[in-house]
Design an enzyme around this catalytic site. Structure first.
Site, PDB file in Angstrom:
ATOM      1  CB  SER A 129      -1.051  -0.560   0.994  1.00 23.86           C
ATOM      2  OG  SER A 129      -0.489  -0.165   2.492  1.00 23.86           O
ATOM      3  CG  ASN A 130       3.271   2.354   3.040  1.00 26.09           C
ATOM      4  OD1 ASN A 130       3.310   3.981   3.126  1.00 26.09           O
ATOM      5  ND2 ASN A 130       3.465   1.928   3.933  1.00 26.09           N
ATOM      6  NE  ARG A 162      21.868 -10.784   6.987  1.00 24.17           N
ATOM      7  CZ  ARG A 162      21.464 -10.447   7.579  1.00 24.17           C
ATOM      8  NH1 ARG A 162      20.987  -8.528   8.024  1.00 24.17           N
ATOM      9  NH2 ARG A 162      23.267 -10.031   8.741  1.00 24.17           N
ATOM     10  CG  MET A 214       8.280  -7.627   5.820  1.00 22.94           C
ATOM     11  SD  MET A 214       8.298  -5.815   6.835  1.00 22.94           S
ATOM     12  CE  MET A 214       7.726  -6.250   8.826  1.00 22.94           C
ATOM     13  CG  LEU A 239      18.245  -4.001   3.926  1.00 20.28           C
ATOM     14  CD1 LEU A 239      18.231  -2.553   3.357  1.00 20.28           C
ATOM     15  CD2 LEU A 239      18.611  -4.981   3.269  1.00 20.28           C
ATOM     16  CG  HIS A 268       9.540   1.793  12.138  1.00 20.92           C
ATOM     17  ND1 HIS A 268       9.294   0.180  11.740  1.00 20.92           N
ATOM     18  CD2 HIS A 268       9.016   1.777  13.267  1.00 20.92           C
ATOM     19  CE1 HIS A 268       8.931  -0.328  12.978  1.00 20.92           C
ATOM     20  NE2 HIS A 268       8.954   0.001  13.821  1.00 20.92           N
ATOM     21  CG  ASP A 279      12.760  -0.835  11.640  1.00 22.09           C
ATOM     22  OD1 ASP A 279      12.069  -0.495  10.689  1.00 22.09           O
ATOM     23  OD2 ASP A 279      11.826  -1.745  12.573  1.00 22.09           O
ATOM     24  CD  GLN A 286      -2.455  10.948   8.881  1.00 26.51           C
ATOM     25  OE1 GLN A 286      -1.532  11.991   8.337  1.00 26.51           O
ATOM     26  NE2 GLN A 286      -4.055  11.064   8.730  1.00 26.51           N
TER      27      GLN A 286
END
Ligand code: GAR
Length: 226
Positions: A25-26, A78, A103, A106, A122, A158, A186
């Site tokens: 959605s973002n 990774r 999700m 990194l 976030h 984050d 928002q």
């Protein structure tokens, strides 16, 4: 290159990849925002870490190039996962990365390669509630104010210089779902504004009604000019 308002210099749009893992959605809000005349970035790629990410179909329907680098194919590797992502980003000549519900954690090396050029959204007022289940934790903790944050990405989860935040009230009777919906509304407002701000290399914060924004932190966090 697109022309801005009459008489202004032409605007060079920076090529942005949106990285997703889920519904997107973002991502959809960023795609819509970037269609505004004079927006200083174009969404040049949507890259998913899962083939079943719902956002992929939405991006395709919007005419955006899509790619998947499945993290499940790189279990315990990774660096290999990120090398594969970097190859796709390079192939699309990407200049800025917007994490939007991406999700995967990194590595410091990948984050360093994109310093000042990678944003994240976030669903909390960082530094409160990094990680998962932010809305449930805000309710359980008795918070009266909650919200969302757009920040530049640094190696911690984050973490990184905060660009913009919007606070929303936690109302009596709020459930995780009702609070998440109020925050998400928002998120969809501030992420396109903050991305435009960074893409334009502006030091001053964007104008987004009701949002609180910091000046950009340091020169070395600004995207390098081309
Ligand atoms: C959004 O609420 C975003 O802020 C959050 O995941 C959701 C993705 O939804 N991101 C994080 O929690 C990152 N730490 P979306 O796929 O509909 O944009």
């Amino acid at each position: 290159m697109v022309m801005s308002a009459a008489g202004d210099a032409p605007i060079t749009r920076r090529r942005v990849a949106i990285l997703i893992s889920g519904r997107g959605s973002n991502m959809t809000a960023l795609i819509a925002g970037a269609r505004a005349p004079g927006y200083p970035a174009e969404i040049a790629l949507v890259l998913a870490s899962r083939a079943d990410a719902g956002g992929l179909a939405l991006a395709e329907a919007a005419g955006i190039p899509v790619a998947t680098v499945a993290s499940s194919a790189f279990k315990g590797d990774r660096a290999g996962f990120e090398q594969a992502m970097q190859a796709v980003l390079d192939a699309h000549a990407i200049e800025l990365v917007a994490l939007a519900g991406f999700m995967r954690i990194l590595t410091p090396g990948f984050v360093a390669a994109w310093q000042g050029r990678m944003l994240n959204i976030h669903p909390s007022l960082l530094p409160a509630f990094p990680g998962l289940d932010t809305h449930a934790r805000a309710i359980a903790g008795g918070a009266k104010l909650h919200g969302c944050t757009v920040h530049l990405v640094s190696p911690g989860v984050d973490e990184g210089p905060i660009l913009a935040q919007v606070a929303v009230p936690v109302l009596a009777g709020d459930t995780e779902a009702s609070l998440a919906a109020r925050v998400l509304e928002q998120e969809h407002r501030i992420y396109p504004a903050a991305l435009a701000w960074v893409a334009a290399g502006r030091r001053t914060p964007p104008e987004a009604e009701g949002a609180l924004a910091n000046p950009l932190p340091r020169d070395d966090w600004l995207p390098k000019s081309r």
